[in-house]
Design an enzyme around this catalytic site. Sequence first.
Site, short mmCIF file in Angstrom:
data_model
loop_
_atom_site.label_atom_id
_atom_site.label_comp_id
_atom_site.label_asym_id
_atom_site.label_seq_id
_atom_site.Cartn_x
_atom_site.Cartn_y
_atom_site.Cartn_z
N ASP A 259 0.71 -1.04 0.13
CA ASP A 259 -0.36 0.25 0.49
C ASP A 259 0.85 1.17 -0.09
O ASP A 259 2.35 1.59 -0.16
CB ASP A 259 -0.90 0.32 1.34
CG ASP A 259 -2.20 0.47 0.96
OD1 ASP A 259 -3.00 0.93 1.17
OD2 ASP A 259 -1.96 2.47 0.13
C1 GLC Z 1 -4.43 4.21 -0.43
C2 GLC Z 1 -5.05 3.57 0.53
C3 GLC Z 1 -5.43 2.64 -0.96
C4 GLC Z 1 -5.06 3.17 -2.45
C5 GLC Z 1 -3.56 3.32 -2.50
C6 GLC Z 1 -3.16 3.97 -3.55
O1 GLC Z 1 -3.37 5.04 0.84
O2 GLC Z 1 -5.35 2.72 1.58
O3 GLC Z 1 -6.45 1.36 -0.93
O4 GLC Z 1 -5.43 2.28 -3.19
O5 GLC Z 1 -3.34 4.18 -1.35
O6 GLC Z 1 -4.52 5.36 -3.70
#
Ligand code: GLC
Length: 743
Positions: free
Chosen positions: A269
């Site tokens: 993430d």
């Molecule tokens: C965010 C989220 C994730 C998302 C990613 C890209 O912090 O936790 O679900 O897909 O970053 O935006």
Amino acid sequence: MNQEKTTTFLKNTVEKKTFVESLLSKMTLDEKIGQMYQLSGDDNVLSEEIVTAVKNGEVGSILNDVNPDHLREIQRIAREESRLGIPLVIARDVIHGFQTMMPIPLGQAATWNPEVVRKGAAVAASEAASVGINWTFAPMIDISRDPRWGRIAETLGEDPYLASQLGVAMIEGFQGDDLSNEESIAACAKHFAGYGYAEAGRDYAYVNVGEHELHNVILPPFKAAVEAGSATFMTSFGDLNGIPASGHEDLLKNLLREQWQYDGMVVSDWESIKEMINHGFAADEKHAGLEALRAGVDMEMVSETYRKNIADLIQEGQVSIDQINQSVRYILGLKYDLGLFNEPKAYQFPEKGNPEYLDIAKVAALESIVLLKNNNKTLPLDPKRLKNLAIIGPMADDGYEQMGTWTFDGVESWVETPDKAIRELVGDQIKIHSAKGLQYSRDESRDGFPAAIAAAMKSDAIIYCVGEEAILSGEAHCRADINLPGIQDELLEELAALGKPIILVVMAGRPLTLQETEKHVDALLYAWHPGTMGGSAIADLIFGKANPSGKLPVTFPRMVGQIPIYYNQRNSGRPADETNFTPIEKIEVRAFQTSLGNVSMHIDAGYTPLYPFGFGLSYTTFEYKNIRVDRPAIQLGETIKISAELSNTGEFSGTETSQLYIRDLVGSITRPIKELKGFQKHTLAAGETIAVEFELHTDDLAFYNRYKRTEAEPGDFEVWIGGDSHTTLKAAFEILKDTNHIV
Ligand code: GLC
């Protein structure tokens, strides 16, 4: 898990392997490291810095630029101006729509309709792919039982069976029949794993969960995603029982790769690898990168621990080149499956809302909306019997808020709000008086009250549209108080004092605590954040052009202090029921200590929710009777049939979601008092009766047990069929002891 099964979408062909191995053999270490890095374009991937990095083969993926001209050019640069011409995989959070917004995922879950979810994802994929996006970070299949958590909005509800069925549908909708199709994009099962159990519903907080709950509740939707061929997985921010998921070797390497035989690509993430320093799991970025590599995260989102440290880690012998090669294989394999090495297609934004897509969004909104109250058949309204109608509230005409959280690219001008849709539907028959009363959900100003009251006083009925602004749910937007925000309840009380019928329409990203609110209204439609066509769906339901059919995918607590409260809880040694519960108001002053029932409940809230999982009313009524099993006992490995009669006993045709629940009465671990194991939607004409039939194989009754095995155990079971999790229509059956099976 057989290999073939997990390659539904991930081609494991000789051609693919030959292509990937050939390309891999030409790559330098730096180019391999480049593939493992995803950077954020921040709306301009054509910046000099990013263009240079792409030309140098230092980037494998980009996210957060959706300008088709930018994406076309940066992809051209990657393919024509880098040494090996490896294309980029381009990502975006297309969570519940790209430009045409479906209801938020929690709302989609209220449809209990995999086909609706699938079609919505296919629309999202088509629109996203048209601008050059080929990877979305969805479905989010985290299980949560805590509506304080802002991201419950993105979940598919509290139940692993429902979330599994709908998560698979979303994956199939995004990925289509073949990932290389023009309108297909790669799905991403997230957040692996346990994110929805963040302590106190506070985002990013510690996840403390037992192994049985982990295996029997949290993991099943992810296992289903593997079997559905989700092209990618994303690790969670969370610290799962002391080990951050992005460095969790047991979860990623042992379970996902070895036991489940997953052969897709795993991305972290956003900076979740680097955040292992904050967790206190890594001393510095190099250590964090090492932990994530050991666990098996293939691509790093935004942080640069891989980019900066892999070469040294290999030099020092802490990481092997074989490990790096394997991650790069998964990344190149994804790009191959997506057809990115083929001739790129033209990218452009669609000119305007595609009518077919808007229709799909409307059906999704219609089936997502749950009728929670309808006293004295207030609904549907008959325009012939109304002269004046008031439409009041901050959510009555706000297209931006109606689209809900994770709406990056939704087109506000396409949104049908309730006010707009109701005027279009019945404005020629009824005089409509609109007054917001409050400018937004948190508004504390009473300046708009007089106009709202005046509009209501002129009217025969009041439609009061309330809820949460989109920003009050979603990532990092958790609430400790989940009542209606601001002074929406105060305006409701003033409207209720007028003594006119009030239809409450709630748009929110979570279950709200409505115990006091609902007392003032005659009818209650829960619309979640219903997306682009939400208003049109609300208008059709209010005036009877459609009959509500939504069912709750999540329990509604009476008050926040009950959380977590959910249907498939364990019984405890002292379960409460209506016979042994003493509410606080019945406890005498100076009562002796043991004056209560000594059972599991709150004296000031009881032990039941305001609305249970699976609940939803219709304008008609449905009855179930004559449940039966086709035989009283089965052997392990056999199937049992359960049936019941379902009748539409009302005056409207309607659609009912019949639900099948079981209870394993005695297990090697304690088992839930009910578990959803099947659901079917049926549309019945008034007066019609049908037979509802389910089949259960003993594999469907398997669970991760005391012996760390996932298996069904012989013994007695109860089984229910009904319209919600409080159904009492019950039968029983037994799985016979297999003399060779020692439990
Ligand atoms: C965010 C989220 C994730 C998302 C990613 C890209 O912090 O936790 O679900 O897909 O970053 O935006």
